[in-house]
Enzyme design. Sequence first.
Site, mmCIF file in Angstrom:
data_model
loop_
_atom_site.group_PDB
_atom_site.id
_atom_site.type_symbol
_atom_site.label_atom_id
_atom_site.label_comp_id
_atom_site.label_asym_id
_atom_site.label_seq_id
_atom_site.Cartn_x
_atom_site.Cartn_y
_atom_site.Cartn_z
ATOM 1 N N ARG A 110 -14.100 -17.859 5.569
ATOM 2 C CA ARG A 110 -13.721 -18.747 4.632
ATOM 3 C C ARG A 110 -14.856 -19.982 4.561
ATOM 4 N NH1 ARG A 110 -7.169 -18.698 3.307
ATOM 5 N NH2 ARG A 110 -7.199 -17.016 1.550
ATOM 6 N N GLY A 159 -3.540 -13.687 -2.522
ATOM 7 C CA GLY A 159 -2.637 -14.021 -3.768
ATOM 8 C C GLY A 159 -3.425 -13.989 -4.802
ATOM 9 N N GLY A 188 -6.129 -10.640 2.340
ATOM 10 C CA GLY A 188 -4.852 -10.618 2.934
ATOM 11 C C GLY A 188 -5.116 -9.719 3.789
ATOM 12 N N LYS A 204 6.903 -4.172 0.436
ATOM 13 C CA LYS A 204 7.927 -4.166 -1.006
ATOM 14 C C LYS A 204 7.362 -3.888 -2.204
ATOM 15 C CE LYS A 204 11.102 -8.056 0.414
ATOM 16 N NZ LYS A 204 11.043 -9.292 -0.103
HETATM 17 P P1 AMP Z 1 2.829 -7.121 2.086
HETATM 18 O O1 AMP Z 1 3.001 -8.613 2.759
HETATM 19 O O2 AMP Z 1 3.743 -6.937 1.146
HETATM 20 O O3 AMP Z 1 1.380 -6.884 1.867
HETATM 21 O O4 AMP Z 1 3.118 -6.188 3.538
HETATM 22 C C1 AMP Z 1 2.457 -6.223 4.457
HETATM 23 C C2 AMP Z 1 3.392 -5.588 5.737
HETATM 24 O O5 AMP Z 1 4.007 -4.547 5.233
HETATM 25 C C3 AMP Z 1 2.742 -5.496 6.746
HETATM 26 O O6 AMP Z 1 3.051 -6.531 7.805
HETATM 27 C C4 AMP Z 1 3.210 -4.190 7.319
HETATM 28 O O7 AMP Z 1 3.461 -4.189 8.579
HETATM 29 C C5 AMP Z 1 4.380 -3.884 6.565
HETATM 30 N N1 AMP Z 1 4.507 -2.370 6.445
HETATM 31 C C6 AMP Z 1 3.685 -1.525 5.936
HETATM 32 N N2 AMP Z 1 4.219 -0.170 5.759
HETATM 33 C C7 AMP Z 1 5.425 -0.492 6.180
HETATM 34 C C8 AMP Z 1 6.515 0.650 6.835
HETATM 35 N N3 AMP Z 1 6.278 1.911 6.529
HETATM 36 N N4 AMP Z 1 7.581 0.175 7.127
HETATM 37 C C9 AMP Z 1 7.697 -1.225 7.411
HETATM 38 N N5 AMP Z 1 6.671 -1.937 7.072
HETATM 39 C C10 AMP Z 1 5.697 -1.848 6.609
#
Ligand code: AMP
Length: 397
Positions: free
Chosen positions: A38, A377, A354, A201
């Site tokens: 950055r 974000g 990210g 999620k």
């Molecule tokens: P996000 O912050 O929503 O972009 O999610 C990123 C996180 O999702 C990372 O820390 C990953 O470890 C987690 N993640 C990805 N795939 C899985 C999975 N199959 N089960 C649990 N966590 C996951």
Amino acid sequence: MLNKKSIEDVDMTGKRVLVRCDFNVPMDEALNITDDRRIRSALPTIKYILDNGGMPILMSHLGRPKGKADMKYSLEPVAKRLSQLLGIEVNFIDDDLVVGNKTKDMVVKMNKGEVILLQNTRFRKEEKDNNADFARELSELGDLFVNDAFGTAHRAHASNVGVAEYLPSAMGYLVKAEMDVMGKAMANPERPFVAILGGAKVSDKIAVIENLMDKVDTLLIGGGMAYTFIKAKGFGIGKSLLEEDKLELAKELMKKAEEKGVKLLIPTDTVVAKEFKNDTAYKTVSVENIPEDMMGLDIGDETIKLFSDEIKAGKTIIWNGPMGVFEMANFAKGTNSIAKAMSESQGTTIVGGGDSASAVEKAGFQDKMSHISTGGGASLELFEGKVLPGIDAVDDK
Ligand code: AMP
């Protein structure tokens, strides 16, 4: 096309140019900067201002100091790194008030060729409230405002939105580059347009899936969120991540994709383990055969091939979110393989900041991507079709 002024549209000769940068860099316990991307991304704007006779006064936030001075979040280490990168000494003003008398004095005495960096704007609680008085105080330091903080563009704070009320304003090179590439992809993409979404999620990605459904040709879904879709298709998912209350929505989204002619692909195989840790036994199974006592932690080889073929056939490819628990080496293959497929694609490849950006850098593919966003974000909100307040506040051409 974005109808906003850029730094090349304004005259900065002899002017004090207040620049909002995004120096929110990761640091270790000893306050060493662990990734300076950055800071490096801000150099073109700072150099342009210096080369054109302007005096850059830089401001940024760092971390979450909760509205009061906390030296753990001081921008001093950033000033040191920036001095090395620029090859001139950056004058860091260690002022807990950000715009106290110390700062005002130094700004008045500033000469051409000098660069000033203010203290962390989040040392003042008024920053996140977009408080008008604080914004005016900041604005009084400069003659012109340049917003070059893409990573904060989705937030309306005093130092990126409020301040633009009081000064003529323009976008810096970084913000312009981010908006040019991602704005074009969203408004007028070369097709096939492929989006890859992952991460933990479904609930975090609903708005983006809904918006992309009207724009993309192909939507690839991996990561933790994929298991809610797999279950919605009628398969057992064992102990994998599930958002029970999003099952209906997942069904609706798959139906909508079919109606719109969007190719929505979810994993056909997955790497499963009994425990959520790296050092545990794991195997790859078809999504039809996920054992009840196991959880899916990555996409399998068949899915990697399926997704990679779509990526390679794409002319515009955007990616947000890992395909598995990429922090654990045994479950990083899916994410790394997506990075590799993107690096081999002939199309415009955009990584939405990210986790996906870190994965690309860790795998060494950063030079092979068309664009890696500095704002996870902010880029996600662009993909959601939202107007970013930090961009909206800049003067029109
Ligand atoms: P996000 O912050 O929503 O972009 O999610 C990123 C996180 O999702 C990372 O820390 C990953 O470890 C987690 N993640 C990805 N795939 C899985 C999975 N199959 N089960 C649990 N966590 C996951």
